[in-house]
Design an enzyme around this catalytic site. Structure first.
Site, mmCIF file in Angstrom:
data_model
loop_
_atom_site.group_PDB
_atom_site.id
_atom_site.type_symbol
_atom_site.label_atom_id
_atom_site.label_comp_id
_atom_site.label_asym_id
_atom_site.label_seq_id
_atom_site.Cartn_x
_atom_site.Cartn_y
_atom_site.Cartn_z
ATOM 1 N N ASN A 156 -21.510 -30.743 48.410
ATOM 2 C CA ASN A 156 -22.024 -31.642 49.449
ATOM 3 C C ASN A 156 -22.262 -33.093 49.011
ATOM 4 O O ASN A 156 -22.154 -33.999 49.819
ATOM 5 C CB ASN A 156 -23.291 -31.047 50.083
ATOM 6 C CG ASN A 156 -24.409 -30.854 49.101
ATOM 7 O OD1 ASN A 156 -24.183 -30.611 47.923
ATOM 8 N ND2 ASN A 156 -25.626 -30.968 49.574
ATOM 9 N N GLU A 252 -30.968 -26.224 40.442
ATOM 10 C CA GLU A 252 -31.334 -27.010 41.630
ATOM 11 C C GLU A 252 -30.703 -26.293 42.814
ATOM 12 O O GLU A 252 -29.484 -26.376 43.025
ATOM 13 C CB GLU A 252 -30.790 -28.444 41.510
ATOM 14 C CG GLU A 252 -31.224 -29.185 40.244
ATOM 15 C CD GLU A 252 -32.707 -29.513 40.214
ATOM 16 O OE1 GLU A 252 -33.342 -29.566 41.284
ATOM 17 O OE2 GLU A 252 -33.244 -29.700 39.103
ATOM 18 N N CYS A 286 -29.519 -30.470 50.678
ATOM 19 C CA CYS A 286 -30.517 -29.454 50.307
ATOM 20 C C CYS A 286 -31.907 -29.794 50.815
ATOM 21 O O CYS A 286 -32.737 -28.902 50.973
ATOM 22 C CB CYS A 286 -30.522 -29.258 48.809
ATOM 23 S SG CYS A 286 -30.593 -30.804 47.923
#
Ligand code: NAD
Length: 477
Positions: A156, A252, A286
């Site tokens: 992304n 992450e 996110c």
């Protein structure tokens, strides 16, 4: 007569050389669905060679001032190629061109901050002489590189998130084997070209493209890899954690980010920011806002304003400067989002705006009349869908925000100091943003989640702590 389109073939980058492979993967323009590039598919030997090159590179000095110079030059190199890279991001991710330019600028900044941090890595004096019997001793600590860092990155934000791993790893004196996402590898490959021209010593950065599961497995099996730094889904993150054994791991991962809008909030400002950060990059961020808790006193006016802002967003061709929202990464992802929204509707949710799919596009969608157990609230949607609901009690809303497997970031709009302080104490996240949404981030702040959102921080200064070992040196004088 058809015009021949030249599609660039990208090789692997191992020990300072580009390595072509017979087997390649097609990289698609996510808007036109046409092939824009072909990237080499690594075999096991390539991955072993990459790790070997990374390990060998560690035997040659790479001083902090040299790391600074290389990273600084690479930041400039990115800026020189900003328009080219922004076009690549618009094509390979489907990210609107203005946001793509922004990502390149942020990536350059991430490298620049990493360059600065390369000169600041230090230990401290330890007063061992304070212990009886150690009167004649003196000690200090130093931070030493972990060694070979395997960096695995998601689709992304494929340039800046690569810089968040490669920049600090090099700044700390490590070598890197990078595995970018299969569907968006081109920007990372161009970054590698930039590093190649920035004086990076041979073997300090190696790039292997291809299937994540296979390359991941080969890296995990190779004990010369000292550390894994991974950004991506919790499922893969957990697998890496389980297989990495005693090696260092930074993860992450995802989130179902909440933002609270209290009764004293500026409605115009909060509704605008929430709408923008719910649908940015088609919700594939996110820290994208997914759950919005609005105080019941202002719910109607907040929702109306948020709908107005959302309805004005332009969905379309990422390369058109007027576009705010592009396609999702793949039609199957848009179909998954469609399924989750339909499921919520069946369970009683109302669609305030959006709610339709057109191929790879999913409309920016606001859902109301939701309950916290619906999949669109409980799991990470990773699409342009936001669930808006009400609350009237501060403690209750904090516990609803916390009733999540995730904990990356949260937002709170309020000027009520007592509420803000309570939220800072009690909301279980890596970052709480007051008077903005969960979606706020700058590249030098500590960034990383708790619970299923991961472990360890990024932000060059913070991840350098993870990418170095503290060594104590004691002198017996
Ligand atoms: P993903 O987990 O599918 O893929 C991420 C990377 O892992 C890719 O390079 C992929 O090839 C690789 N991979 C896949 N299987 C693997 C395996 N078995 N072993 C090793 N590597 C493997 O994630 P994605 O779909 O690319 O990205 C979306 C996810 O990333 C979301 O959950 C999102 O929240 C998360 N994300 C988190 C952050 C953050 O900073 N916390 C930032 C961006 C994205």
């Amino acid at each position: 007569m058809s015009t021949a389109v030249s599609i660039e073939n990208f090789g692997l980058f191992i020990k300072g050389q580009w390595r072509e492979k017979r087997t390649t993967t097609d990289v698609l323009n996510k808007y036109t669905q046409k092939v824009i590039a072909k990237t080499a598919v690594s075999e096991e030997q390539d991955v072993q060679d990459a790790v070997k090159a990374a390990k060998e590179a560690l035997t040659k000095p790479f001083h902090p001032y040299e790391r600074y110079a290389v990273l600084k030059k690479a930041a400039e190199g990115l800026r020189e190629r900003q328009e080219e890279l922004a076009t690549i991001l618009a094509e390979e991710v489907g990210k609107p061109i203005a946001d793509s330019r922004g990502e390149v600028e942020r990536a350059a900044l991430t490298l620049e901050i990493s360059a600065e941090e390369a000169k600041r890595i230090h230990g401290e004096g330890i007063p061992v002489e304070a212990a009886p019997g150690s009167e004649n001793r003196q000690a200090y600590t130093k931070r030493v590189p972990v060694g070979v860092v395997a960096a695995i990155t998601p689709f992304n934000v494929p340039l800046n998130l690569v810089c968040h791993k490669v920049g600090p790893a090099l700044a700390a004196g490590n070598s890197v084997v990078l595995k970018p996402a299969e569907v968006t590898p081109v920007s990372a490959i161009v970054l590698t070209e930039v590093f190649e021209k920035s004086g990076l010593p041979v073997g300090r950065l190696n790039v292997v493209t291809g299937a994540g599961s296979k390359i991941g497995e080969w890296l995990l099996q190779n004990n010369d890899v000292d550390m894994f730094t991974f950004t991506g889904s919790p499922k893969v993150g957990q697998l890496i954690r389980e297989k990495a054994g005693l090696r260092k791991v930074v993860l992450e991962l995802g989130n179902n980010s909440a933002t609270i809008v209290h009764k004293d909030a500026d409605i115009e400002q909060s509704a605008t920011l929430v709408a923008q950060k719910s649908f940015n990059n088609a919700g594939q961020v996110c820290i994208s806002v997914q759950r919005v808790y609005v105080h019941e006193d202002i719910y109607e006016s907040f929702l109306n304003k948020m709908k107005d802002v959302t309805n004005a967003l332009v969905v379309g061709d990422p390369k058109d400067p007027a576009t705010n929202i592009g396609p999702m990464i793949a039609e199957k992802e848009a179909m998954r989002v469609e399924k989750w929204v339909n499921e919520a509707i069946q369970e009683g949710a109302s669609v305030e705006t959006g709610g339709k799919r057109d191929g790879v596009f999913y409309e920016p969608t606001i859902l109301t009349h939701i309950n916290d157990n619906m999949r669109v609230c409980r799991e990470e949607v990773f699409g342009p869908v936001v669930a808006v609901t009400t609350y009237n009690d501060v403690d209750d809303v904090i516990s609803r925000v916390n009733d999540s497997e995730y904990g990356l970031q949260a937002g709170l709009f309020t000027n009520d100091l007592a509420f803000a302080m309570k939220a800072a104490d009690q909301i279980e996240v890596g970052g709480l943003i007051i008077n903005d949404t969960s979606g706020y981030r700058v590249d030098h702040m500590p960034y990383g989640g708790v619970k299923k959102s991961g472990s360890g921080k990024e932000g060059p200064k913070y991840v350098i702590e993870e990418m170095t070992e503290e060594r104590i040196v004691v002198f017996n004088l």
